[in-house]
Design an enzyme around this catalytic site. Structure first.
Site, short mmCIF file in Angstrom:
data_model
loop_
_atom_site.label_atom_id
_atom_site.label_comp_id
_atom_site.label_asym_id
_atom_site.label_seq_id
_atom_site.Cartn_x
_atom_site.Cartn_y
_atom_site.Cartn_z
N PHE A 131 0.85 -1.20 0.00
CA PHE A 131 0.00 0.00 0.00
C PHE A 131 0.89 1.25 0.00
O PHE A 131 1.93 1.27 0.66
CB PHE A 131 -0.87 -0.06 1.25
CG PHE A 131 -2.01 0.91 1.26
CD1 PHE A 131 -3.19 0.64 0.61
CD2 PHE A 131 -1.89 2.11 1.95
CE1 PHE A 131 -4.25 1.53 0.64
CE2 PHE A 131 -2.95 3.01 1.98
CZ PHE A 131 -4.13 2.73 1.33
N ASP A 208 1.54 -5.39 8.38
CA ASP A 208 0.37 -4.53 8.23
C ASP A 208 -0.85 -5.44 8.01
O ASP A 208 -0.91 -6.16 7.01
CB ASP A 208 0.58 -3.59 7.03
CG ASP A 208 -0.55 -2.57 6.90
OD1 ASP A 208 -1.67 -2.86 7.37
OD2 ASP A 208 -0.30 -1.50 6.31
N TYR A 233 -11.26 0.92 10.16
CA TYR A 233 -12.48 1.34 9.45
C TYR A 233 -12.82 0.42 8.29
O TYR A 233 -13.77 0.66 7.58
CB TYR A 233 -12.34 2.80 8.96
CG TYR A 233 -11.06 3.11 8.21
CD1 TYR A 233 -10.90 2.75 6.88
CD2 TYR A 233 -10.00 3.76 8.84
CE1 TYR A 233 -9.74 3.03 6.20
CE2 TYR A 233 -8.83 4.04 8.17
CZ TYR A 233 -8.71 3.67 6.84
OH TYR A 233 -7.54 3.94 6.18
N LYS A 234 -12.02 -0.65 8.09
CA LYS A 234 -12.32 -1.61 7.02
C LYS A 234 -13.19 -2.72 7.62
O LYS A 234 -14.36 -2.48 7.90
CB LYS A 234 -11.00 -2.10 6.42
CG LYS A 234 -10.28 -0.94 5.71
CD LYS A 234 -8.88 -1.23 5.25
CE LYS A 234 -8.34 -0.01 4.50
NZ LYS A 234 -6.89 -0.03 4.33
N ARG A 382 -12.23 -3.82 -7.57
CA ARG A 382 -12.05 -4.63 -6.37
C ARG A 382 -13.41 -4.95 -5.79
O ARG A 382 -14.22 -4.06 -5.57
CB ARG A 382 -11.25 -3.81 -5.35
CG ARG A 382 -10.01 -4.47 -4.89
CD ARG A 382 -9.18 -3.66 -3.94
NE ARG A 382 -9.83 -2.55 -3.27
CZ ARG A 382 -9.31 -1.93 -2.22
NH1 ARG A 382 -8.16 -2.35 -1.72
NH2 ARG A 382 -9.92 -0.91 -1.65
C1 PLP Z 1 -6.11 1.07 4.30
C2 PLP Z 1 -4.65 0.84 4.50
C3 PLP Z 1 -3.85 1.80 5.14
C4 PLP Z 1 -4.47 3.11 5.55
O1 PLP Z 1 -3.70 3.91 6.37
P1 PLP Z 1 -4.37 5.23 7.00
O2 PLP Z 1 -3.32 5.83 7.82
O3 PLP Z 1 -5.58 4.78 7.76
O4 PLP Z 1 -4.82 6.11 5.88
C5 PLP Z 1 -2.51 1.50 5.33
N1 PLP Z 1 -1.97 0.32 4.90
C6 PLP Z 1 -2.74 -0.62 4.28
C7 PLP Z 1 -2.12 -1.89 3.82
C8 PLP Z 1 -4.08 -0.38 4.05
O5 PLP Z 1 -4.83 -1.29 3.42
#
Ligand code: PLP
Length: 416
Positions: A131, A208, A233-234, A382
């Site tokens: 990401f 992560d 939030y996911k 997705r």
């Molecule tokens: C959604 C996601 C993030 C999001 O990070 P934020 O700080 O909440 O914006 C980070 N890493 C991965 C792998 C994600 O899927």
């Protein structure tokens, strides 16, 4: 499989689904406005009980208790929810998880703490398809600390394997940062094997779990993970901008040296002392005042997952993604759609990505029709299948809507 056969098959699967009734616990699932919500891996739906938790917090807790609330439970809430999440979804014993900050900030703090723990080493290993925030953060840390990044290239429908990591780590590796479930392909990394490989080279691991927590079980203690963090939030339905969570293995807590030294991570914040002394335990990862209001929704979802059990959540997730793969093969593959996710359910998380050149223009049109997946560059849709709030019927509706558009002359032209 024709369109109506697809709908019939979805109806059978919904009828046989032991978790089907949980869907009604989420707001908006009875509406006509959104016919198919396949973006719970980006922003989970709210639970109906969350509307009550938030309202009663404002009225009774904030409004009623005012500043006394901090001493009456708010200050310990980040560790309480952390422990509950650890027990329910992470395989983490108490005292190692906390809710704080955003995922980006926690990953930064943990990556900095990890390289501080290996001061003689000069390299960080990460994959090129991780990401963006994960990649950007380590680029920044490499610049700050004079370190070198060692990139792993991965297949677009896969992710980093133990062999990839074995080839990338060495005596200079301080840290390996990877995702448990890849945000694009959905590939599940072999966390225990990769962690072992990194440890054999003397490196630390930071995982992560943003795209797995709450949908794919984790066993962080048993896997011997050093540090982990993830989104709330996911699949944890914490709401837009909900604070993230972090895990630090007990063996690293006493020496954890994170870079943002704030008063609420200090040993005695209300002494207002002159010098920083870190708190004992996981609280030393905290910097400032915890975002209490932002933690209430995720607590409701973690409590629901605890009732259902992660094993049942995972079974439903596998059935959902398997049905989506089957439907794509039968209905969309003849239009040239390609699956860019692992084909074996055991190797993917709770979303799949499908590719077609016409998809970039199609997603806004699907949204207008109440079919809501998301788009990922360069030409992927997705399909995120949040196990407790997504029905098989929603999958059928989305596949049908995509097929109808691909069959129209304009979309066919875009695909040529
Ligand atoms: C959604 C996601 C993030 C999001 O990070 P934020 O700080 O909440 O914006 C980070 N890493 C991965 C792998 C994600 O899927």
């Amino acid at each position: 499989m024709t369109g109506s056969f697809l709908a019939d098959r979805a109806a059978e699967l919904d009828a046989a689904d032991p978790l089907a009734h949980h869907r009604t616990l989420f707001l908006g699932t009875d509406g006509d406005a959104v016919r198919s919500y396949l973006d719970g891996n980006s922003l989970g739906r709210p639970l109906a009980t969350t509307a009550d938790s938030l309202a009663s917090f404002v009225t009774d807790q904030w409004g009623g208790r005012l500043i006394r609330g901090w001493d009456e439970g708010w200050l310990v809430l980040p560790e309480q929810i952390g422990d509950q999440l650890g027990r329910v979804a992470l395989g983490a014993a108490a005292g190692q998880c906390i809710v704080a900050d955003s995922t980006s900030v926690l990953l930064y703090k943990l990556a900095r703490a990890a390289v501080a723990e290996r001061p003689e080493r000069t390299e960080i290993v990460i994959d090129r398809d991780n990401f963006p925030t994960d990649r950007f953060l380590v680029e920044g840390i490499a610049r700050e600390r004079g370190l070198t990044l060692r990139w792993i290239d991965v297949a677009s429908d896969g992710g980093a394997t133990p062999a990839d990591v074995a080839a990338a780590v060495g005596p200079q590796t301080a840290l390996v940062l990877l995702s448990h479930v890849a945000y694009r392909s959905g590939f599940i990394a072999d966390v225990p094997a990769i962690t072992r490989t990194a440890h054999d080279a003397g490196a630390l691991v930071l995982w992560d779990l943003s795209h797995s927590v709450g949908s794919v079980p984790a066993d962080l203690d048993a896997w011997d993970v050093d540090y982990a963090a993830g989104c709330s939030y996911k699949y944890l339905n914490g709401g837009p901008g909900a604070p993230a969570w972090a895990y630090v293995a007990k063996r690293h807590l006493a020496t954890l040296d994170q870079p943002i030294l704030g008063w609420l991570g200090s040993a005695d914040p209300f002494a207002m002392g002159s010098a920083y002394q870190p708190a004992d335990g996981i609280r030393r990862l905290v910097s400032g005042t915890p975002p209490i209001v932002g933690m209430l929704a995720m607590r409701d979802m973690i409590t629901l997952i605890e009732e259902v059990g992660m094993a049942a959540v995972r079974s439903k997730s596998e059935l959902l993604t398997s049905f989506a793969v089957e439907a794509v093969d039968e209905i969309l593959a003849p239009h040239g759609v390609v699956i860019a996710s692992p084909r074996a359910a055991s190797e993917r998380g709770s979303h799949i990505t499908i590719d077609h050149p016409a998809f970039a223009g199609m997603v806004p049109e699907l949204w207008q029709e109440g079919v809501v997946p998301d788009y990922r560059n360069p030409n992927g849709i997705r399909l995120g299948l949040s196990p407790l709030s997504t029905s098989f019927g929603e999958v059928a509706v989305a596949i049908g809507a995509i097929a109808a558009r691909l069959a129209s002359p304009r979309e066919r032209a875009a695909g040529e």
